[in-house]
Scaffold this motif. Sequence first.
Motif, mmCIF file in Angstrom:
data_model
loop_
_atom_site.group_PDB
_atom_site.id
_atom_site.type_symbol
_atom_site.label_atom_id
_atom_site.label_comp_id
_atom_site.label_asym_id
_atom_site.label_seq_id
_atom_site.Cartn_x
_atom_site.Cartn_y
_atom_site.Cartn_z
ATOM 1 N N PHE A 165 0.820 -1.091 0.017
ATOM 2 C CA PHE A 165 0.056 0.136 -0.027
ATOM 3 C C PHE A 165 0.952 1.437 -0.102
ATOM 4 N N VAL A 166 1.944 1.306 0.603
ATOM 5 C CA VAL A 166 2.861 2.361 0.727
ATOM 6 C C VAL A 166 3.560 2.509 -0.488
ATOM 7 N N ASN A 167 3.792 1.386 -1.298
ATOM 8 C CA ASN A 167 4.535 1.569 -2.623
ATOM 9 C C ASN A 167 3.308 1.970 -3.487
ATOM 10 N N MET A 168 2.044 1.653 -3.395
ATOM 11 C CA MET A 168 1.062 2.025 -4.352
ATOM 12 C C MET A 168 0.786 3.521 -4.275
ATOM 13 N N ALA A 169 0.970 4.159 -3.058
ATOM 14 C CA ALA A 169 0.756 5.550 -2.905
ATOM 15 C C ALA A 169 1.933 6.121 -3.241
ATOM 16 N N TRP A 170 3.221 5.653 -3.135
ATOM 17 C CA TRP A 170 4.276 6.339 -3.992
ATOM 18 C C TRP A 170 4.092 6.568 -5.375
ATOM 19 N N GLU A 171 3.679 5.422 -6.099
ATOM 20 C CA GLU A 171 3.895 5.404 -7.450
ATOM 21 C C GLU A 171 2.503 6.426 -7.823
ATOM 22 N N GLY A 172 1.432 6.003 -7.032
ATOM 23 C CA GLY A 172 0.155 7.042 -7.383
ATOM 24 C C GLY A 172 0.803 8.542 -7.236
ATOM 25 N N TRP A 173 1.483 8.797 -6.351
ATOM 26 C CA TRP A 173 1.653 10.280 -6.199
ATOM 27 C C TRP A 173 2.577 10.598 -7.552
ATOM 28 N N PHE A 174 3.554 9.739 -8.038
ATOM 29 C CA PHE A 174 4.233 10.149 -9.240
ATOM 30 C C PHE A 174 3.005 10.261 -10.633
ATOM 31 N N PHE A 175 2.303 9.268 -10.496
ATOM 32 C CA PHE A 175 1.383 9.235 -11.693
ATOM 33 C C PHE A 175 0.435 10.447 -11.628
ATOM 34 N N VAL A 176 0.020 10.983 -10.238
ATOM 35 C CA VAL A 176 -0.856 11.964 -10.422
ATOM 36 C C VAL A 176 -0.053 13.334 -10.905
ATOM 37 N N GLN A 177 1.151 13.425 -10.188
ATOM 38 C CA GLN A 177 1.991 14.633 -10.783
ATOM 39 C C GLN A 177 2.304 14.604 -12.286
ATOM 40 N N GLN A 178 2.569 13.543 -13.132
ATOM 41 C CA GLN A 178 2.615 13.247 -14.425
ATOM 42 C C GLN A 178 1.508 13.641 -15.096
ATOM 43 N N LEU A 179 0.250 13.076 -14.487
ATOM 44 C CA LEU A 179 -1.025 13.612 -15.199
ATOM 45 C C LEU A 179 -1.162 15.089 -15.150
ATOM 46 N N ARG A 180 -1.033 15.865 -14.177
ATOM 47 C CA ARG A 180 -1.099 17.191 -13.969
ATOM 48 C C ARG A 180 -0.093 17.869 -14.935
ATOM 49 N N TYR A 181 1.126 17.327 -15.132
ATOM 50 C CA TYR A 181 2.311 17.956 -16.233
ATOM 51 C C TYR A 181 1.371 17.811 -17.500
ATOM 52 N N ILE A 182 0.865 16.592 -17.907
ATOM 53 C CA ILE A 182 0.534 16.643 -19.089
ATOM 54 C C ILE A 182 -0.773 17.640 -19.571
ATOM 55 N N LEU A 183 -1.603 17.557 -18.582
ATOM 56 C CA LEU A 183 -2.823 18.884 -18.601
ATOM 57 C C LEU A 183 -2.243 20.103 -18.564
ATOM 58 N N LYS A 185 -1.118 21.539 -15.736
ATOM 59 C CA LYS A 185 -1.403 22.197 -14.283
ATOM 60 C C LYS A 185 -0.325 22.161 -13.405
ATOM 61 N N ALA A 186 0.919 21.666 -14.077
ATOM 62 C CA ALA A 186 1.968 21.561 -12.920
ATOM 63 C C ALA A 186 3.405 21.860 -13.806
ATOM 64 N N GLN A 187 4.522 22.549 -13.437
ATOM 65 C CA GLN A 187 5.613 22.775 -13.967
ATOM 66 C C GLN A 187 6.513 21.749 -13.650
ATOM 67 N N HIS A 188 6.090 20.674 -12.744
ATOM 68 C CA HIS A 188 7.176 19.401 -12.719
ATOM 69 C C HIS A 188 6.430 18.204 -13.072
ATOM 70 N N HIS A 189 7.126 17.447 -13.666
ATOM 71 C CA HIS A 189 6.513 16.069 -13.948
ATOM 72 C C HIS A 189 6.846 15.145 -12.686
ATOM 73 N N SER A 190 7.761 15.372 -11.855
ATOM 74 C CA SER A 190 7.982 14.710 -10.772
ATOM 75 C C SER A 190 7.856 15.432 -9.435
#
Length: 359
Positions: A165-183, A185-190
């Motif tokens: 669950f901790v690893n899933m939360a870690w990977e999900g954090w990066f995935f959400v940030q990359q999704l915001r970068y694609i849209l 909404k963010a200047q950082h992909h990571s």
Amino acid sequence: MAEHGAHITTASVVDDQPSIFEVVAQESLMTAVRPALQHVVKVLAESNPAHYGFFWRWFDEIFTLLDLLLQQHYLSKTSASFSENFYGLKRIVMEDTHKLQRLASAGLPKQQLWKSIMFLVLLPYLKVKLEKLVSSLREEDEYSIHPPSSRWKQFYRAFLAAYPFVNMAWEGWFFVQQLRYILGKAQHHSPLLRLAGVRLGRLTVQDIQALEHRPAEVSMMQQPAKSVGEKIKSALKKAVGGAALSLSTGLSVGVFFLQFLEWWYSSENQETVKSLTALPTPPPPVHLDYNSDSPLLPKMKTVCPLCRKTRVNDTVLATSGYVFCYRCVFNYVRVHQACPITGYPTEVQHLIKLYSPEN
């Protein structure tokens, strides 16, 4: 004043922001380098454990040290990691204004440089060690090495249950940030770039020109050291820089070979490779016809096919697998050089005595 402002240039934040494909490609580059080097070291260690076993046992530490030298060299000389520089990217300090940015040749400030090294080198090392620890704990749990009532077993079972669950939360954090970068909404992909206080941008024309002219300027500005301490410090700096440069050059050349190997061993290409390299399917074995004078197999399994009596000193003929009396089959094979049942060519050396528990 001109010397202090030589590292400042103008740039646009929107124009120099790389696409998601560029940032993902540069991340996958270093991700692919580690297992490739690990496989090479494993092959060397298996071929000669005495000479190369040390490198396999301490591979994580040696790779981390080399990665530290490599990343420190690139971050201080090009304001980018090795993979980022390979794809024409650089790290831009978030405190810099949109109109005033440092040239890539000026390197990162000390604070952002060490933060970047920590997230580029130290964090992956700790993650690898944690995954190995989890793997070893799972093996211990499967084989029940620790007693069930021990507190240690309760602790690491709770740890193993929480880790996915901790690893899933870690990977999900990066995935959400990359999704915001694609849209947009963010200047950082990571999120690690945000923690380091930098963002990624493309190299400008001024950056490329400055990087090309930097070696010449450095050689012209170098002065002979005045003391022994300065000479030693200069020699060590040159040695570290040379090692990092050699490592980076070797990696740059090896990257193309690595990408070829990835394509060669990819699942999509395996069917093509197998069709080109696989040998034709061998035909089924040809069953020889029984000789006309060969005796028929007896119905009882304890009877010798040759003498038709209960077997004495059971002996199997390895060529065909049939069992006879030792004296019967020995004399037959010595004369005919063939199996009495199948007619397969054989020799006396193929006779194997069988010893039953009763004997």
